[in-house]
Scaffold this motif. Structure first.
Motif, PDB file in Angstrom:
ATOM      1  N   GLY A  24      34.618 -18.005 -39.561  1.00 11.05           N
ATOM      2  CA  GLY A  24      35.215 -16.654 -39.404  1.00 11.05           C
ATOM      3  C   GLY A  24      34.028 -15.568 -39.120  1.00 11.05           C
ATOM      4  N   VAL A  25      32.947 -15.704 -39.533  1.00 14.27           N
ATOM      5  CA  VAL A  25      31.939 -14.752 -39.307  1.00 14.27           C
ATOM      6  C   VAL A  25      31.378 -14.884 -37.828  1.00 14.27           C
ATOM      7  CG1 VAL A  25      29.621 -13.839 -39.740  1.00 14.27           C
ATOM      8  CG2 VAL A  25      31.189 -14.154 -41.642  1.00 14.27           C
ATOM      9  N   LEU A  26      31.202 -16.154 -37.478  1.00 15.25           N
ATOM     10  CA  LEU A  26      30.746 -16.561 -36.113  1.00 15.25           C
ATOM     11  C   LEU A  26      31.960 -16.256 -35.065  1.00 15.25           C
ATOM     12  CD1 LEU A  26      28.944 -19.805 -36.628  1.00 15.25           C
ATOM     13  CD2 LEU A  26      27.871 -17.387 -36.101  1.00 15.25           C
ATOM     14  N   TRP A  27      33.257 -16.254 -35.250  1.00 11.59           N
ATOM     15  CA  TRP A  27      34.171 -15.916 -34.562  1.00 11.59           C
ATOM     16  C   TRP A  27      34.251 -14.456 -34.451  1.00 11.59           C
ATOM     17  CZ3 TRP A  27      38.565 -19.578 -34.005  1.00 11.59           C
ATOM     18  CH2 TRP A  27      39.633 -19.091 -33.134  1.00 11.59           C
ATOM     19  N   MET A  28      34.362 -13.883 -35.536  1.00 10.09           N
ATOM     20  CA  MET A  28      34.071 -12.190 -35.244  1.00 10.09           C
ATOM     21  C   MET A  28      33.026 -11.832 -34.377  1.00 10.09           C
ATOM     22  SD  MET A  28      35.439 -10.758 -38.815  1.00 10.09           S
ATOM     23  CE  MET A  28      34.459 -11.460 -40.083  1.00 10.09           C
ATOM     24  N   LEU A  29      31.838 -12.367 -34.689  1.00  9.64           N
ATOM     25  CA  LEU A  29      30.463 -12.121 -33.880  1.00  9.64           C
ATOM     26  C   LEU A  29      30.578 -12.190 -32.280  1.00  9.64           C
ATOM     27  CD1 LEU A  29      27.544 -11.190 -34.381  1.00  9.64           C
ATOM     28  CD2 LEU A  29      27.072 -13.623 -34.497  1.00  9.64           C
ATOM     29  N   LEU A  30      31.228 -13.484 -32.089  1.00 11.23           N
ATOM     30  CA  LEU A  30      31.226 -13.952 -30.656  1.00 11.23           C
ATOM     31  C   LEU A  30      32.388 -13.029 -29.917  1.00 11.23           C
ATOM     32  CD1 LEU A  30      30.877 -17.691 -30.980  1.00 11.23           C
ATOM     33  CD2 LEU A  30      29.079 -15.898 -30.152  1.00 11.23           C
ATOM     34  N   CYS A  31      33.432 -12.616 -30.626  1.00 11.07           N
ATOM     35  CA  CYS A  31      34.492 -11.949 -29.788  1.00 11.07           C
ATOM     36  C   CYS A  31      33.808 -10.662 -29.823  1.00 11.07           C
ATOM     37  CB  CYS A  31      35.726 -11.999 -30.556  1.00 11.07           C
ATOM     38  SG  CYS A  31      36.636 -13.654 -30.853  1.00 11.07           S
ATOM     39  N   GLY A  32      33.316  -9.985 -30.741  1.00 12.40           N
ATOM     40  CA  GLY A  32      32.696  -8.691 -30.651  1.00 12.40           C
ATOM     41  C   GLY A  32      31.834  -8.285 -29.851  1.00 12.40           C
ATOM     42  N   SER A  33      30.784  -9.402 -29.700  1.00 17.48           N
ATOM     43  CA  SER A  33      29.702  -9.339 -28.575  1.00 17.48           C
ATOM     44  C   SER A  33      30.263  -9.387 -27.394  1.00 17.48           C
ATOM     45  CB  SER A  33      28.613 -10.386 -28.900  1.00 17.48           C
ATOM     46  OG  SER A  33      29.035 -11.709 -29.106  1.00 17.48           O
ATOM     47  N   CYS A  34      31.060 -10.335 -27.042  1.00 15.71           N
ATOM     48  CA  CYS A  34      31.827 -10.549 -25.617  1.00 15.71           C
ATOM     49  C   CYS A  34      32.497  -9.163 -25.220  1.00 15.71           C
ATOM     50  CB  CYS A  34      32.695 -11.806 -25.719  1.00 15.71           C
ATOM     51  SG  CYS A  34      33.416 -12.101 -23.974  1.00 15.71           S
ATOM     52  N   SER A  35      33.134  -8.690 -26.121  1.00 14.39           N
ATOM     53  CA  SER A  35      33.775  -7.475 -25.828  1.00 14.39           C
ATOM     54  C   SER A  35      32.889  -6.204 -25.654  1.00 14.39           C
ATOM     55  CB  SER A  35      34.853  -6.886 -26.974  1.00 14.39           C
ATOM     56  OG  SER A  35      35.775  -7.881 -27.109  1.00 14.39           O
ATOM     57  N   ALA A  36      31.882  -6.206 -26.483  1.00 12.42           N
ATOM     58  CA  ALA A  36      30.834  -5.367 -26.023  1.00 12.42           C
ATOM     59  C   ALA A  36      29.992  -5.442 -24.741  1.00 12.42           C
ATOM     60  CB  ALA A  36      29.649  -5.219 -27.288  1.00 12.42           C
ATOM     61  N   PHE A  37      29.855  -6.651 -24.530  1.00 11.66           N
ATOM     62  CA  PHE A  37      28.851  -7.136 -23.180  1.00 11.66           C
ATOM     63  C   PHE A  37      29.989  -6.623 -22.073  1.00 11.66           C
ATOM     64  CE2 PHE A  37      28.707  -9.965 -19.538  1.00 11.66           C
ATOM     65  CZ  PHE A  37      27.555  -9.796 -19.264  1.00 11.66           C
ATOM     66  N   PHE A  38      31.095  -6.900 -22.288  1.00  9.93           N
ATOM     67  CA  PHE A  38      32.119  -6.430 -20.765  1.00  9.93           C
ATOM     68  C   PHE A  38      32.214  -4.917 -20.962  1.00  9.93           C
ATOM     69  CE2 PHE A  38      33.562 -10.904 -20.993  1.00  9.93           C
ATOM     70  CZ  PHE A  38      33.154 -11.204 -19.633  1.00  9.93           C
ATOM     71  N   LEU A  39      32.350  -4.272 -22.061  1.00 14.21           N
ATOM     72  CA  LEU A  39      32.392  -2.642 -22.085  1.00 14.21           C
ATOM     73  C   LEU A  39      31.099  -2.206 -21.468  1.00 14.21           C
ATOM     74  CD1 LEU A  39      33.899  -1.619 -25.814  1.00 14.21           C
ATOM     75  CD2 LEU A  39      34.815  -1.410 -23.398  1.00 14.21           C
ATOM     76  N   PHE A  40      29.890  -2.980 -22.038  1.00 12.73           N
ATOM     77  CA  PHE A  40      28.751  -2.134 -21.280  1.00 12.73           C
ATOM     78  C   PHE A  40      28.803  -2.165 -19.838  1.00 12.73           C
ATOM     79  CE2 PHE A  40      26.643  -2.791 -25.703  1.00 12.73           C
ATOM     80  CZ  PHE A  40      26.900  -1.257 -25.875  1.00 12.73           C
ATOM     81  N   GLN A  41      28.944  -3.612 -19.279  1.00 14.23           N
ATOM     82  CA  GLN A  41      29.110  -3.912 -18.061  1.00 14.23           C
ATOM     83  C   GLN A  41      29.988  -2.977 -17.267  1.00 14.23           C
ATOM     84  OE1 GLN A  41      29.741  -8.064 -17.151  1.00 14.23           O
ATOM     85  NE2 GLN A  41      29.570  -7.762 -14.956  1.00 14.23           N
ATOM     86  N   MET A  42      31.224  -2.679 -17.706  1.00 12.96           N
ATOM     87  CA  MET A  42      32.214  -1.936 -17.136  1.00 12.96           C
ATOM     88  C   MET A  42      31.858  -0.410 -17.011  1.00 12.96           C
ATOM     89  SD  MET A  42      36.214  -1.162 -18.158  1.00 12.96           S
ATOM     90  CE  MET A  42      35.814  -0.245 -19.512  1.00 12.96           C
ATOM     91  N   PHE A  43      30.961   0.076 -18.174  1.00 13.87           N
ATOM     92  CA  PHE A  43      30.705   1.437 -18.129  1.00 13.87           C
ATOM     93  C   PHE A  43      29.404   1.594 -17.122  1.00 13.87           C
ATOM     94  CE2 PHE A  43      33.168   2.280 -22.045  1.00 13.87           C
ATOM     95  CZ  PHE A  43      33.907   3.267 -21.610  1.00 13.87           C
ATOM     96  N   GLY A  44      28.607   0.611 -17.175  1.00 12.16           N
ATOM     97  CA  GLY A  44      27.094   0.614 -16.372  1.00 12.16           C
ATOM     98  C   GLY A  44      27.520   0.618 -14.831  1.00 12.16           C
ATOM     99  N   SER A  45      28.406  -0.049 -14.265  1.00 12.27           N
ATOM    100  CA  SER A  45      28.638  -0.360 -13.089  1.00 12.27           C
ATOM    101  C   SER A  45      29.874  -0.423 -12.323  1.00 12.27           C
ATOM    102  CB  SER A  45      28.124  -1.743 -12.413  1.00 12.27           C
ATOM    103  OG  SER A  45      28.715  -2.788 -13.009  1.00 12.27           O
ATOM    104  N   GLY A  46      31.070  -0.350 -13.134  1.00 10.73           N
ATOM    105  CA  GLY A  46      32.429  -0.473 -12.695  1.00 10.73           C
ATOM    106  C   GLY A  46      33.121   0.924 -12.614  1.00 10.73           C
TER     107      GLY A  46
END
Length: 89
Positions: A24-46
């Motif tokens: 459960g902890v790994l699931w939350m960590l991976l989903c949260g980090s993936c969302s954070a990555f796409f947010l940073f990418q979206m705000f950075g260049s998109g």
């Protein structure tokens, strides 16, 4: 049944609960980090020349699936806590 046996937790049950908690902890960590990555990418260049509606839709696309994944991970964590039980004393 004496007091010591009632307060002790089955080691196999404790192990299974801890494994489910870890999943459960790994699931939350991976989903949260993936969302954070796409947010940073979206705000950075998109966002160059994007309208308010496009930004809102982009945030919804990133946060809704990520939030659902994190909620699933939280549910798995809660099930693991229930399986593992609580130590008394």
């Amino acid at each position: 049944m004496n007091e010591a046996s009632r307060n002790s937790i089955d080691p196999l049950r404790q192990l299974a609960g801890n494994i489910v908690i870890t999943v459960g902890v790994l699931w939350m960590l991976l989903c949260g980090s993936c969302s954070a990555f796409f947010l940073f990418q979206m705000f950075g260049s998109g966002l160059h020349g994007a309208t308010g509606d496009q930004i809102t839709q982009g945030l919804a696309i990133v946060l809704i699936p990520g939030g659902i994944g994190i909620a699933i991970g939280l549910g798995i964590y809660a099930v693991g806590r229930a399986i593992a039980g609580r130590r008394k004393g």
